[in-house]
Design a protein around this motif. Structure first.
Motif, PDB file in Angstrom:
ATOM      1  N   ASP A 388       0.749  -1.006   0.121  1.00 30.96           N
ATOM      2  CA  ASP A 388      -0.118   0.258   0.270  1.00 30.96           C
ATOM      3  C   ASP A 388       0.480   1.453   0.104  1.00 30.96           C
ATOM      4  O   ASP A 388       1.641   1.321   0.751  1.00 30.96           O
ATOM      5  CB  ASP A 388      -0.967  -0.212   1.004  1.00 30.96           C
ATOM      6  N   VAL A 389       1.003   1.910  -0.983  1.00 24.36           N
ATOM      7  CA  VAL A 389       1.193   3.362  -1.419  1.00 24.36           C
ATOM      8  C   VAL A 389       1.435   4.433  -0.731  1.00 24.36           C
ATOM      9  O   VAL A 389       1.987   5.070   0.013  1.00 24.36           O
ATOM     10  CB  VAL A 389       1.786   3.989  -2.865  1.00 24.36           C
ATOM     11  N   SER A 390      -0.497   4.476  -0.526  1.00 23.40           N
ATOM     12  CA  SER A 390      -1.132   5.207   0.052  1.00 23.40           C
ATOM     13  C   SER A 390      -0.544   6.489   1.483  1.00 23.40           C
ATOM     14  O   SER A 390      -0.344   6.742   2.234  1.00 23.40           O
ATOM     15  CB  SER A 390      -2.112   5.146   0.283  1.00 23.40           C
ATOM     16  N   LYS A 391      -0.604   4.612   2.647  1.00 29.79           N
ATOM     17  CA  LYS A 391      -0.171   5.212   3.727  1.00 29.79           C
ATOM     18  C   LYS A 391       1.305   5.880   3.982  1.00 29.79           C
ATOM     19  O   LYS A 391       1.578   6.244   6.079  1.00 29.79           O
ATOM     20  CB  LYS A 391      -0.084   3.568   4.437  1.00 29.79           C
ATOM     21  N   ARG A 392       1.836   5.530   3.275  1.00 33.31           N
ATOM     22  CA  ARG A 392       3.915   5.351   3.741  1.00 33.31           C
ATOM     23  C   ARG A 392       4.420   7.524   4.159  1.00 33.31           C
ATOM     24  O   ARG A 392       4.675   7.753   4.907  1.00 33.31           O
ATOM     25  CB  ARG A 392       4.361   5.575   2.016  1.00 33.31           C
ATOM     26  N   PRO A 393       2.713   8.345   3.518  1.00 39.20           N
ATOM     27  CA  PRO A 393       2.975   9.807   3.399  1.00 39.20           C
ATOM     28  C   PRO A 393       2.299   9.579   4.877  1.00 39.20           C
ATOM     29  O   PRO A 393       3.126  10.876   5.846  1.00 39.20           O
ATOM     30  CB  PRO A 393       2.127  11.008   2.478  1.00 39.20           C
ATOM     31  N   ILE A 394       1.800   9.201   4.949  1.00 37.17           N
ATOM     32  CA  ILE A 394       0.432   9.691   6.440  1.00 37.17           C
ATOM     33  C   ILE A 394       1.936   9.179   7.450  1.00 37.17           C
ATOM     34  O   ILE A 394       1.247   9.203   8.372  1.00 37.17           O
ATOM     35  CB  ILE A 394      -1.074   8.798   6.195  1.00 37.17           C
ATOM     36  N   MET A 395       1.956   8.101   7.488  1.00 33.83           N
ATOM     37  CA  MET A 395       3.134   7.538   7.901  1.00 33.83           C
ATOM     38  C   MET A 395       4.195   8.258   8.672  1.00 33.83           C
ATOM     39  O   MET A 395       4.429   8.363   9.943  1.00 33.83           O
ATOM     40  CB  MET A 395       4.038   6.521   8.281  1.00 33.83           C
ATOM     41  N   GLY A 396       4.739   9.226   7.803  1.00 38.91           N
ATOM     42  CA  GLY A 396       5.633   9.952   7.912  1.00 38.91           C
ATOM     43  C   GLY A 396       5.297  11.133   8.278  1.00 38.91           C
ATOM     44  O   GLY A 396       5.602  11.846   9.852  1.00 38.91           O
ATOM     45  N   LYS A 397       3.958  12.066   7.949  1.00 41.45           N
ATOM     46  CA  LYS A 397       3.475  12.882   8.930  1.00 41.45           C
ATOM     47  C   LYS A 397       3.035  12.615  10.658  1.00 41.45           C
ATOM     48  O   LYS A 397       3.445  13.284  11.415  1.00 41.45           O
ATOM     49  CB  LYS A 397       1.824  12.902   8.413  1.00 41.45           C
ATOM     50  N   LEU A 398       2.309  11.140  10.838  1.00 40.27           N
ATOM     51  CA  LEU A 398       1.764  10.936  12.345  1.00 40.27           C
ATOM     52  C   LEU A 398       3.721  10.641  12.870  1.00 40.27           C
ATOM     53  O   LEU A 398       3.920  11.117  14.507  1.00 40.27           O
ATOM     54  CB  LEU A 398       1.576   9.303  11.740  1.00 40.27           C
ATOM     55  N   ALA A 399       5.080  10.025  12.751  1.00 39.85           N
ATOM     56  CA  ALA A 399       6.511  10.144  12.694  1.00 39.85           C
ATOM     57  C   ALA A 399       6.575  11.362  13.001  1.00 39.85           C
ATOM     58  O   ALA A 399       7.660  11.422  14.465  1.00 39.85           O
ATOM     59  CB  ALA A 399       6.969   9.521  12.147  1.00 39.85           C
ATOM     60  N   GLU A 400       6.478  12.734  12.743  1.00 41.12           N
ATOM     61  CA  GLU A 400       7.097  13.693  12.104  1.00 41.12           C
ATOM     62  C   GLU A 400       5.677  14.693  13.791  1.00 41.12           C
ATOM     63  O   GLU A 400       6.454  15.748  14.352  1.00 41.12           O
ATOM     64  CB  GLU A 400       6.947  14.441  11.271  1.00 41.12           C
ATOM     65  N   GLN A 401       4.822  14.479  13.724  1.00 40.68           N
ATOM     66  CA  GLN A 401       4.040  14.958  14.227  1.00 40.68           C
ATOM     67  C   GLN A 401       4.199  13.698  15.802  1.00 40.68           C
ATOM     68  O   GLN A 401       4.022  15.437  17.385  1.00 40.68           O
ATOM     69  CB  GLN A 401       2.526  14.531  14.100  1.00 40.68           C
ATOM     70  N   HIS A 402       3.935  12.833  16.402  1.00 40.44           N
ATOM     71  CA  HIS A 402       4.210  12.702  17.673  1.00 40.44           C
ATOM     72  C   HIS A 402       5.459  12.062  17.872  1.00 40.44           C
ATOM     73  O   HIS A 402       6.057  11.906  19.624  1.00 40.44           O
ATOM     74  CB  HIS A 402       3.826  11.391  17.648  1.00 40.44           C
ATOM     75  N   ALA A 403       6.821  12.492  17.256  1.00 42.12           N
ATOM     76  CA  ALA A 403       8.220  12.232  17.473  1.00 42.12           C
ATOM     77  C   ALA A 403       8.827  13.427  17.709  1.00 42.12           C
ATOM     78  O   ALA A 403       8.972  14.544  16.796  1.00 42.12           O
ATOM     79  CB  ALA A 403       8.694  10.881  16.810  1.00 42.12           C
ATOM     80  N   ASP A 404       9.898  13.351  18.778  1.00 46.71           N
ATOM     81  CA  ASP A 404      11.042  14.379  18.745  1.00 46.71           C
ATOM     82  C   ASP A 404      11.848  14.455  17.222  1.00 46.71           C
ATOM     83  O   ASP A 404      12.911  15.733  17.188  1.00 46.71           O
ATOM     84  CB  ASP A 404      11.294  15.101  19.755  1.00 46.71           C
ATOM     85  N   HIS A 405      12.032  12.805  17.089  1.00 50.12           N
ATOM     86  CA  HIS A 405      13.281  12.747  16.033  1.00 50.12           C
ATOM     87  C   HIS A 405      12.474  11.615  15.523  1.00 50.12           C
ATOM     88  O   HIS A 405      12.649  10.330  15.793  1.00 50.12           O
ATOM     89  CB  HIS A 405      14.683  12.375  16.994  1.00 50.12           C
ATOM     90  N   VAL A 406      12.881  11.175  13.782  1.00 47.98           N
ATOM     91  CA  VAL A 406      12.545  10.711  13.229  1.00 47.98           C
ATOM     92  C   VAL A 406      13.811  10.118  12.371  1.00 47.98           C
ATOM     93  O   VAL A 406      14.499  10.636  11.906  1.00 47.98           O
ATOM     94  CB  VAL A 406      11.339  11.279  12.629  1.00 47.98           C
ATOM     95  N   ILE A 407      14.107   8.827  12.509  1.00 51.97           N
ATOM     96  CA  ILE A 407      15.152   8.836  11.332  1.00 51.97           C
ATOM     97  C   ILE A 407      13.889   7.333  10.456  1.00 51.97           C
ATOM     98  O   ILE A 407      13.051   6.760  11.081  1.00 51.97           O
ATOM     99  CB  ILE A 407      16.494   7.124  11.972  1.00 51.97           C
ATOM    100  N   ILE A 408      13.666   7.783   8.864  1.00 50.93           N
ATOM    101  CA  ILE A 408      13.515   6.702   8.066  1.00 50.93           C
ATOM    102  C   ILE A 408      14.732   6.346   7.724  1.00 50.93           C
ATOM    103  O   ILE A 408      15.890   6.325   7.061  1.00 50.93           O
ATOM    104  CB  ILE A 408      12.668   7.899   7.071  1.00 50.93           C
ATOM    105  N   THR A 409      13.907   4.393   7.875  1.00 52.59           N
ATOM    106  CA  THR A 409      15.124   3.277   6.979  1.00 52.59           C
ATOM    107  C   THR A 409      14.275   2.837   6.450  1.00 52.59           C
ATOM    108  O   THR A 409      12.910   2.999   5.756  1.00 52.59           O
ATOM    109  CB  THR A 409      16.017   2.909   8.683  1.00 52.59           C
ATOM    110  N   ASN A 410      15.227   1.622   6.417  1.00 50.08           N
ATOM    111  CA  ASN A 410      14.098   0.350   5.001  1.00 50.08           C
ATOM    112  C   ASN A 410      13.112  -0.537   6.145  1.00 50.08           C
ATOM    113  O   ASN A 410      13.864  -1.410   7.300  1.00 50.08           O
ATOM    114  CB  ASN A 410      15.036  -0.418   4.356  1.00 50.08           C
ATOM    115  N   ASP A 411      12.155  -0.815   5.833  1.00 50.73           N
ATOM    116  CA  ASP A 411      11.448  -1.978   5.888  1.00 50.73           C
ATOM    117  C   ASP A 411      12.027  -3.429   5.326  1.00 50.73           C
ATOM    118  O   ASP A 411      12.733  -3.858   5.502  1.00 50.73           O
ATOM    119  CB  ASP A 411       9.786  -2.114   5.493  1.00 50.73           C
ATOM    120  N   ASN A 412      11.082  -3.452   4.379  1.00 44.69           N
ATOM    121  CA  ASN A 412      11.416  -4.925   3.906  1.00 44.69           C
ATOM    122  C   ASN A 412      11.137  -4.335   2.319  1.00 44.69           C
ATOM    123  O   ASN A 412       9.862  -4.458   1.516  1.00 44.69           O
ATOM    124  CB  ASN A 412      10.083  -5.869   3.694  1.00 44.69           C
ATOM    125  N   PRO A 413      11.632  -3.873   1.687  1.00 45.73           N
ATOM    126  CA  PRO A 413      11.967  -2.957   0.162  1.00 45.73           C
ATOM    127  C   PRO A 413      11.241  -4.141  -0.533  1.00 45.73           C
ATOM    128  O   PRO A 413      11.212  -3.611  -2.188  1.00 45.73           O
ATOM    129  CB  PRO A 413      13.177  -2.228   0.342  1.00 45.73           C
TER     130      PRO A 413
END
Length: 497
Positions: A388-413
């Protein structure tokens, strides 16, 4: 089943003690009995020859199957209405005296099934000094040696085979997750339950059930049709209260929850209060069983306010089964592997490994960890490729909203471009409080070295999994083990693993 055994003997079939009833021909091993039934889109009789080639010594075949598929074959026993008789056959085949020496506990509801099952198994071992078993989402078998499972609740023949196995090993208890699909499809038919637990009901599986009422009716079967000796019910939930009303005259009810209405029931476990702190939960419990009211204070190395209700269900079940519990037992409990699992070392941030890989799950995990903190919150996460591609920006927004520091990494590419996945996540982010580190190990190492002892690092996405899919290759990767070793290295010899 006795007449089927007679038929097997007449066919001059010798059954070894290790013989199994197998409904999937691909899983047949020498000495097994293959079960051929008529499904929605499969006719099991078409696989009889395959089963015989793999060593099946007998075939039970439904009269609904295509008779031309097994005409004139040896050791084929026709069973009228086999589909409806399968549970009875399996129970008699595996549990011959119809009794199970250990208590069997079923847990149903939308959320909390896995946590409650594992916490109960742990508590059972602590109290009874015997190994305990679970059947569920992240594995089946001894709590100390889980084997992967393909379904939350296996098929009925597999359930009875497992019960036989666990009974032979003298396990102290069996706790199993019971899904709505399993109840709707009769996968636990004939099972005698000592306790059935209801957690809650929220929107889920409506693609299968159609609407919430049908979903509820499927869940309610565990209590209305299987008639457990005791029903442990979350009566903070409207559906839990409905079940309590439905079974009040036929089953003992033990209510649990945080609302004052809990104390309207004769037997209850009431959460008077709780506190989230950096090393877990403190819960103030009041309970009444058979008229005696008592209180205690539990300290648990477990994160998540929602776990208060899970622990109340565990506490109520232990009381019902007369386990010799004391408050100190609960301080020995540990989170479910990969579900807000804490890793703690002196002078280091708390690391929390969690399976969250959807927007809702990530947000709930971030909120849960935040409540335990005095310092800052780091989050490490990615998104799976070819999903599901649609969840990616949503998860980015939520991470930024609720965390002080965000590291984006690989899951299962998988075979999708890592850069494309990361760019999709970034599209939902507006600030600059994040960085990109494609290697999960490097991301974890950096966060552990950067965060302070009052901070926490939520490492989301992999949880209990022991692999990472990059390209077309599944690579061994146990995040829980890596975090443990990385933290140990930092406390002993400067961080070199």
């Amino acid at each position: 089943m006795a007449r089927y055994r007679t038929a097997i003997k007449k066919a001059q079939v010798v059954l070894e003690p290790s013989a199994r009833l197998i409904p999937d021909s691909r899983q047949v091993t020498p000495g097994d009995i293959f079960i051929a039934t008529k499904g929605f889109d499969q006719d099991g009789s078409l696989y009889i020859n395959s089963a015989l080639e793999l060593g099946a010594v007998a075939i039970l075949v439904s009269d609904a199957c295509d008779k031309t598929s097994y005409h004139k074959l040896d050791n084929v026993i026709l069973v009228e209405g086999l589909e409806k008789k399968l549970a009875t056959i399996a129970k008699e085949f595996y549990v011959k005296d119809q009794s199970v020496p250990m208590p069997v506990i079923g847990v149903t509801g939308t959320n909390g099934k896995t946590s409650i099952s594992h916490l109960l198994a742990q508590l059972s071992q602590i109290c009874l000094q015997q190994e305990s078993a679970v059947i569920g989402t992240i594995g089946t078998g001894s709590i100390n040696d889980l084997q992967p499972s393909s379904n939350t609740t296996p098929g009925v023949t597999e359930i009875y085979r497992l019960i036989k196995q666990f009974s032979a090993k003298n396990y102290g208890s069996l706790t199993m997750e019971v899904s709505s699909h399993a109840l709707d499809q009769g996968r636990i038919e004939g099972l005698d339950l000592d306790v059935a637990i209801f957690t809650n009901l929220t929107l889920d599986h409506l693609d299968y059930h159609g609407n919430m009422e049908s979903y509820f009716n499927a869940k309610a079967k565990l209590f209305t049709e299987y008639l457990p000796k005791c029903a442990v019910l979350n009566v903070d939930d409207q559906y839990g209260r409905r079940i309590a009303d439905m079974v009040a005259n036929q089953t003992r009810v033990v209510a649990f929850g945080q609302s004052e209405s809990v104390k309207a029931y004769s037997d209850y476990v009431f959460i008077r209060g709780f506190e989230c702190h950096v090393h877990g939960l403190s819960i103030d419990i009041e309970w009444q069983v058979i008229g005696a009211k008592e209180t205690c204070f539990l300290q648990l190395p477990i994160y998540g306010e929602f776990n208060c209700l899970n622990l109340a269900a565990v506490f109520a079940t232990a009381l019902t089964l007369n386990w010799p519990i004391v408050a100190a037992h609960f301080s020995q409990l540990r989170p479910v592997p990969g579900r807000l699992e804490l890793f703690v070392k002196p002078n280091l941030p708390v690391a929390v490994v969690d399976y969250a890989h959807t927007p809702d799950a990530l947000e709930q995990s971030l909120l849960a960890v935040r409540k335990h903190l005095t310092g800052e919150l780091y989050v490490i996460f990615g998104c799976g490729g070819e999903r599901d591609v649609s969840k990616r920006p949503i998860m980015g927004k939520l991470a930024e909203q609720h965390a002080d520091h965000v590291i984006i990494t690989n899951d299962n590419p998988r075979t999708e471009s890592e850069d494309t996945i990361i760019a999709d996540i970034e599209a939902g982010m507006s600030g600059n409080n994040y960085q990109i580190i494609k290697s999960r190990k490097e991301a974890i190492d950096l966060a552990l070295r950067t965060a302070t002892a009052s901070d926490a690092i939520l490492i989301a996405g992999k949880g209990h999994e022991i692999y990472q899919v990059i390209g077309k290759e599944s690579i061994d990767y146990n995040e829980r083990d890596y975090v443990e070793k990385a933290m140990l290295a930092l406390t002993t010899h400067g961080g070199m693993i």
